[in-house]
Design a protein around this motif. Sequence first.
Motif, PDB file in Angstrom:
ATOM      1  N   LYS A 196      -6.519  12.621   2.777  1.00 32.47           N
ATOM      2  CA  LYS A 196      -5.095  12.510   2.470  1.00 32.47           C
ATOM      3  C   LYS A 196      -4.483  13.792   3.130  1.00 32.47           C
ATOM      4  N   LYS A 224     -12.428  -4.501  -2.676  1.00 35.44           N
ATOM      5  CA  LYS A 224     -11.442  -5.682  -2.950  1.00 35.44           C
ATOM      6  C   LYS A 224     -11.451  -6.637  -1.935  1.00 35.44           C
ATOM      7  N   ASP A 273      -2.176   6.973  -1.264  1.00 34.63           N
ATOM      8  CA  ASP A 273      -2.902   6.621  -2.471  1.00 34.63           C
ATOM      9  C   ASP A 273      -4.050   6.004  -1.966  1.00 34.63           C
ATOM     10  N   GLN A 274      -3.975   4.484  -1.685  1.00 38.35           N
ATOM     11  CA  GLN A 274      -5.034   3.535  -0.966  1.00 38.35           C
ATOM     12  C   GLN A 274      -5.144   3.776   0.258  1.00 38.35           C
ATOM     13  N   ILE A 275      -4.346   4.281   1.013  1.00 35.23           N
ATOM     14  CA  ILE A 275      -4.538   4.588   2.550  1.00 35.23           C
ATOM     15  C   ILE A 275      -3.807   5.886   2.981  1.00 35.23           C
ATOM     16  N   TRP A 283     -11.536  12.239  -1.203  1.00 35.16           N
ATOM     17  CA  TRP A 283     -10.256  11.561  -0.705  1.00 35.16           C
ATOM     18  C   TRP A 283      -9.174  12.665  -0.535  1.00 35.16           C
ATOM     19  N   ASP A 333     -12.578   1.788  -3.097  1.00 39.57           N
ATOM     20  CA  ASP A 333     -12.180   0.520  -3.644  1.00 39.57           C
ATOM     21  C   ASP A 333     -11.179  -0.412  -3.239  1.00 39.57           C
ATOM     22  N   LEU A 334     -10.533  -0.254  -2.232  1.00 36.28           N
ATOM     23  CA  LEU A 334      -9.682  -1.193  -1.651  1.00 36.28           C
ATOM     24  C   LEU A 334     -10.629  -1.996  -0.585  1.00 36.28           C
ATOM     25  N   LEU A 348       0.901  -1.345   0.044  1.00 36.54           N
ATOM     26  CA  LEU A 348      -0.076  -0.099   0.136  1.00 36.54           C
ATOM     27  C   LEU A 348       0.777   1.171   0.108  1.00 36.54           C
ATOM     28  N   THR A 349       0.332   2.237  -0.864  1.00 40.70           N
ATOM     29  CA  THR A 349       1.409   3.378  -0.873  1.00 40.70           C
ATOM     30  C   THR A 349       0.593   4.580   0.043  1.00 40.70           C
ATOM     31  N   ILE A 356      -9.087   4.237   4.671  1.00 38.73           N
ATOM     32  CA  ILE A 356      -8.655   3.405   2.927  1.00 38.73           C
ATOM     33  C   ILE A 356      -9.620   4.122   1.995  1.00 38.73           C
ATOM     34  N   GLN A 357      -9.282   3.761   1.002  1.00 37.54           N
ATOM     35  CA  GLN A 357     -10.045   4.080  -0.112  1.00 37.54           C
ATOM     36  C   GLN A 357     -11.272   3.118  -0.215  1.00 37.54           C
TER      37      GLN A 357
END
Length: 548
Positions: free
Chosen positions: A218, A251, A111-113, A214, A247-248, A107-108, A244-245
């Motif tokens: 962030k 998934k 970005d996702q988190i 987001w 989309d993550l 995870l970056t 977290i996003q």
Amino acid sequence: MKKFPLLLALLSTTVFAQATPHFDPARLSHHVEILASDAYEGRGPATAAEPKTIDYIVGQLKAIGIQPGGDLKGGTRGWTQDVPLLRASITGTPSLSITSNGTAMPLTQGDQIAVRAAMNGDKQVTLKNAPLLFVGYGTSAPERKWDDFKGVDVRGKMLVVLINDADFETGSGDFGGKAMTYYGRWTYKYEEAARRGAAGVLIVHETAPASYGWATVKNSNTNTMFDIVRADPKAAHTPFESWIQRDLAVKLFADSGLDFEAAKKAAQSRDFKPMPLKAMLSANYAVQSETIVSHNIVGRLAGAKHPDETIVYSAHWDHLGVGQPDAKGDRIYNGAVDNADGIAVLIEMARAFAAGPKPDRSILFLAVTAEEKGLLGSEYYAANPLYPLATTVGMLNTDALSTAGPARDFTISGSAKLGLLDDLIAEGAKQGRTFTPDPQTEAGHFYRSDHFPMAKRGVPAISIGSGEDLVQGGVAAGRADSEAYTRDKYHQPADEWTPAWNAAGQALDAELIYALGQRLANSREWPNWSANSEFRAVRDTTAGARRP
């Protein structure tokens, strides 16, 4: 800018009949231009910008003739109140990964988190394969017969939680419908997880229930963090706090054989039970933390007849400072609307009161620090008041006024049931303006402004905001401007001053806020919360300290 005084004069003789002290739009705009310039580097607390910001605000108050009202040092009041804070930042790039259904996924940060620096005192955060557990909205509300945990031991687990309340999407239920309760705030989610000994929290970001995108998440969570100094910080914070996003999250649920939307639907019922996910989180990063001292700025105009009774005008002087660059490479979060314009109103409010007859009651002009870090400056003042809360008549807070021009209406942050709102509506009627309830009570604005720490201690307190029914353009134009600001500028480097602002609306809002303060300052009124308000009982415990 030349058109603003003319527009204001025309409106004063047409739409708005009340002739109160004139607030100059050009002067308001000039304060913002200075405080939101790159030279002030986003007004981050405990940075080189703090003394510069203090010097400007104090210099203005001195020139106006306001007296210092801060900490007593050597028997003399200073201009500031010391606010000790824990400051923490992640050193370098954090190592973050999730193993989902047997597959490792790096995870970056950003970005996702979005991971916050540890506020529990840890200098090093090392988590290895902490199991993920979905706990719905992460709410334990015995008075509502609601428990998302159902007795499950969450110690050592990484909690996945939804933002806002269980009623947000349905619009009705045990949490009052669309209007957010404190259970819906991200601060509550972290606090409840800490009380239960969890390893950390992953708040799932969705724009509508969060009320911001987001980019805001962030920018607000990946920079330096602050908190009030606590005797036991681990009681209030888990080692790992993050968003977290969506989309993550989708998934992760799919990898576990679950449907995210179906799980969210289940979480909207009191029958919900925690759902283990086939996922584990690992993290490794160092945290640099230290105790620093920031400052609230305090000016005072002593009352002529009842100097021991106080009306507080407040606004936060801080913003996010220097942080992650935007798409244009800009790293300075100037905070023009949020909240240099509130400070501009505070300064000009002091000017108006100083120029008029001395009020019967005292007026406090309070510019607080670290609002952007969780209302910390106002929380510290409310916990350590320089003037007794029992004889504080009320707090009138100003945060993020509209730059789109005059409106026929006005509002407040969130919903409040108190006499102070009745007074505000009465003063607004004298301007020919009407009150519009907060159109986004689901965003939890009541818990996101500096009036809240005073309110929860019983002091009648509100944050007064601009309306959306613009004189030029109506509600559609006002709403579009508000939505564009939230989407494109809120907590982003783009929140910058521009000469294209129409500050005439801010001037009219300032006149309204002045009128309410003047009404309180020259009366024997003690506004209170309504009988069914959650803040009424604590206020009533100090009733004996207030003279009729």
